[in-house]
Design an enzyme around this catalytic site. Sequence first.
Site, PDB file in Angstrom:
ATOM      1  N   ARG A  69      58.328 -33.245 -14.715  1.00 32.45           N
ATOM      2  CA  ARG A  69      59.008 -32.167 -13.517  1.00 32.45           C
ATOM      3  C   ARG A  69      60.097 -31.297 -14.452  1.00 32.45           C
ATOM      4  O   ARG A  69      60.838 -30.628 -13.643  1.00 32.45           O
ATOM      5  CB  ARG A  69      59.399 -32.944 -12.495  1.00 32.45           C
ATOM      6  N   HIS A  75      51.214 -47.394 -12.779  1.00 38.10           N
ATOM      7  CA  HIS A  75      50.401 -46.059 -12.929  1.00 38.10           C
ATOM      8  C   HIS A  75      49.175 -46.102 -14.065  1.00 38.10           C
ATOM      9  O   HIS A  75      48.774 -45.047 -14.441  1.00 38.10           O
ATOM     10  CB  HIS A  75      51.027 -44.754 -12.674  1.00 38.10           C
TER      11      HIS A  75
END
Length: 238
Positions: free
Chosen positions: A26, A111
């Site tokens: 991001r 993840h």
Amino acid sequence: MIAEAAVIVPFTGAGISTECGIPDFRSPGGLWARNRPIPFDEFVASQEARDESWRRRFAMETTFAAASPGRGHRALASLYRAGKVPGIVTQNIDNLHQASGFADDHVIELHGNTTYARCIGCRQIYDLGWVKQHFQDSGHAPDCVTCEEPVKTATVSFGQAMPEDAMRRAAEFAQQCDLFLAIGSSLVVWPAAGFPLMAKNAGARLVIINNEPTEQDDMADLVIRHDIGDTLGPFVGN
Ligand code: NAD
């Protein structure tokens, strides 16, 4: 706080690996600015999506293969060796905590891991070299030789179920520490972003180290809005 704590649990995001040359998601220029993520159902449904997903992974191979642990990784590994850190919870998929000295079993990967592949059906593990060879020979992403389901990096995509064992162990770590360090995460990807809150509610002190503000800064005992390598560098030892 580190000196006072008996049990420290670090929780890391992509920001700890930017100094190792791996872009985060991001930040400006991060991976999202370049590629829309491919959700799991699209990967399953479409050979084209699987081919694109593997093309992107191979395009990142030099970056992942060249990366070695940064100051943040090495500082946390030093605290681990000193017996202060029983294990680490990470959203990262780059294997750098293992490379810095954490035993595989003490890295809770929420993840998954992008340094190897798995069949999404029978869970058989494949190495990336096999996938690449198949891709080069056939022009397409491979299916499992055993059950013919698609082979995917061993990561958790958007829309894919979270690994139950990792979620359970991360919750145990969050609830049993007295200091929880959230490092290099924008804290917007759920359910992973729930662990700082869980630790705080269970009585731990919470420290957030991140360049940018996060939505959880208000509940932290300390927010260090500064570079991770500079901040943790002094803790690199032995
Ligand atoms: P994110 O990109 O959403 O947030 C990273 C945060 O780290 C940003 O807020 C940024 O300001 C900060 N940051 C970057 N470099 C920093 C530095 N040197 N010092 C201090 N702060 C710094 O990442 P996230 O919260 O981990 O969530 C994104 C998801 O992306 C994760 O689930 C992960 O699976 C995946 N991802 C992993 C990697 C990796 O394994 N290295 C890389 C990119 C994305």
